[in-house]
Write a protein that holds these residues in place. Structure first.
Motif, PDB file in Angstrom:
ATOM      1  N   CYS A  16       0.878  -0.688  -0.102  1.00  0.00           N
ATOM      2  CA  CYS A  16       0.577  -0.283  -0.139  1.00  0.00           C
ATOM      3  C   CYS A  16       0.912   1.696   0.383  1.00  0.00           C
ATOM      4  O   CYS A  16       1.029   1.924   1.437  1.00  0.00           O
ATOM      5  CB  CYS A  16      -0.823  -0.431   1.041  1.00  0.00           C
ATOM      6  SG  CYS A  16      -2.141  -1.181   1.091  1.00  0.00           S
ATOM      7  N   GLU A  28      -2.405   9.692  -1.473  1.00  0.00           N
ATOM      8  CA  GLU A  28      -3.029   8.621  -0.760  1.00  0.00           C
ATOM      9  C   GLU A  28      -2.211   7.753   0.652  1.00  0.00           C
ATOM     10  O   GLU A  28      -1.249   8.716   0.855  1.00  0.00           O
ATOM     11  CB  GLU A  28      -2.840   7.377  -1.801  1.00  0.00           C
ATOM     12  CG  GLU A  28      -4.020   7.211  -2.532  1.00  0.00           C
ATOM     13  CD  GLU A  28      -3.880   6.073  -3.061  1.00  0.00           C
ATOM     14  OE1 GLU A  28      -4.440   5.315  -3.067  1.00  0.00           O
ATOM     15  OE2 GLU A  28      -5.888   6.590  -3.911  1.00  0.00           O
ATOM     16  N   HIS A  57      -6.901   2.318   0.951  1.00  0.00           N
ATOM     17  CA  HIS A  57      -6.315   3.709   0.235  1.00  0.00           C
ATOM     18  C   HIS A  57      -6.526   4.735   1.023  1.00  0.00           C
ATOM     19  O   HIS A  57      -5.524   5.503   1.183  1.00  0.00           O
ATOM     20  CB  HIS A  57      -6.964   3.803  -1.278  1.00  0.00           C
ATOM     21  CG  HIS A  57      -6.873   3.148  -2.154  1.00  0.00           C
ATOM     22  ND1 HIS A  57      -5.939   2.963  -3.758  1.00  0.00           N
ATOM     23  CD2 HIS A  57      -7.197   2.000  -2.604  1.00  0.00           C
ATOM     24  CE1 HIS A  57      -5.404   2.278  -4.158  1.00  0.00           C
ATOM     25  NE2 HIS A  57      -6.664   1.323  -3.464  1.00  0.00           N
ATOM     26  N   THR A  88       0.532   1.747  -6.622  1.00  0.00           N
ATOM     27  CA  THR A  88       0.867   1.959  -5.553  1.00  0.00           C
ATOM     28  C   THR A  88       0.545   0.716  -4.764  1.00  0.00           C
ATOM     29  O   THR A  88       1.141   0.027  -3.312  1.00  0.00           O
ATOM     30  CB  THR A  88      -0.885   2.342  -4.731  1.00  0.00           C
ATOM     31  OG1 THR A  88      -0.478   2.456  -3.745  1.00  0.00           O
ATOM     32  CG2 THR A  88      -1.665   1.446  -5.678  1.00  0.00           C
TER      33      THR A  88
END
Length: 285
Positions: A43, A59, A109, A255
């Motif tokens: 992430c 994010e 996110h 991501t």
């Protein structure tokens, strides 16, 4: 201007769900599963310290807001808030963040906006001074989710963001808050109103691919996720955006790829896109 990839909490999700209708015999070569059929996902966030003196976070990852039972269910690996530790390693404190840009409000996110879970403690926002940018359609989806993705949103998060008085809900390709040098491509194949940010830098443009292209394997046009609401639309959106990035000699930022933060692109005579010149971490000064 300085750009840095920033690690957040890692997550393990079902490989079949992440690769949609791709047979396991194929996807396990790209992402080896564990004994529960789960693959490791990053992430990853992007930190921009721009030429106007602003510190902007693209994010926030999944964070550590889940209680232990849910943390195990959704495969969150670390109990601590990894993003905050990673920012500290770059010399950035939570109150240094001026703007947080969210492609959408799914928990993997946006969960990093919240403090880590603690028994008896009410979750709070971790960036006390930040303004927030999110797409209007993505905002509306969080307020009125479909039964298919209701579990992807964090109860109460929209109320916390509204209460700051520093929320911009973007309609279109630009943000008044961000200003020149930052534009969006709006995508609807994964979720309504996904904002994919393009940042103009001295190294050329870089595009935060979000869940349109979560990692290197998904650069190949037919590869989609089981979580995508309209896979065929997503493929068309992906082709158009990747073609534009390639034409501009741009960089793509991933991501969810556990091993690659960013890459360039090539396209062969058959139309197949490939990620090239991958880097595990991005640090542009």
């Amino acid at each position: 201007m300085r750009l840095d990839s920033v690690r957040g909490n890692t997550q393990k999700l079902d490989g079949g769900a992440m690769f949609g209708n791709v047979p396991r015999a194929m996807w396990q070569r790209w992402a080896p599963p564990d004994d529960l059929n789960r693959i490791l996902l990053a992430c990853r966030c992007l930190l921009v310290r721009d030429d106007r003196g602003r510190t902007i976070l693209f994010e926030a990852g999944i964070g550590a807001f889940f209680e232990p039972k849910l943390r195990d269910r959704f495969g969150v690996v670390e109990p601590e808030h990894v993003l905050l530790r990673s920012l500290a390693d770059l010399g950035v404190r939570p109150d240094d963040i001026d703007i947080v840009v969210l492609s959408h409000l799914h928990f993997d996110h946006a969960g990093g906006l919240l403090t880590a879970w603690s028994e008896g403690q009410v979750p709070a926002l971790v960036f006390p001074r930040a303004s927030y940018v999110v797409g209007e359609d993505a905002w509306q989806r969080a307020l009125h989710p479909h039964a298919r993705d209701r579990a992807s949103f964090i109860p109460g998060l929209t109320d916390l963001l509204l209460a700051t008085g520093r929320l911009e809900r973007v309609r279109g390709e630009t943000s008044e808050l961000l200003g020149p040098g930052y534009t969006f491509t709006v995508s609807n194949g994964h979720t309504p109103g996904l904002l994919l940010a393009r940042i103009d830098t001295p190294h050329g443009p870089i595009t935060f691919m979000g869940d349109l292209v979560p990692g290197v394997p998904w650069v190949h046009l037919p590869i989609t996720m089981g979580y995508d609401r309209y896979p065929e639309l997503l493929i068309d959106e992906k082709e158009a955006l990747l073609a534009r990035i390639l034409a501009d000699d741009g960089t793509v930022f991933f991501t969810h790829d556990p091993n690659v933060a960013a890459s360039k692109l090539t396209r062969d005579t058959h139309g197949k896109f490939t990620a090239t010149s991958p880097v595990a971490e991005l640090h542009w000064a």
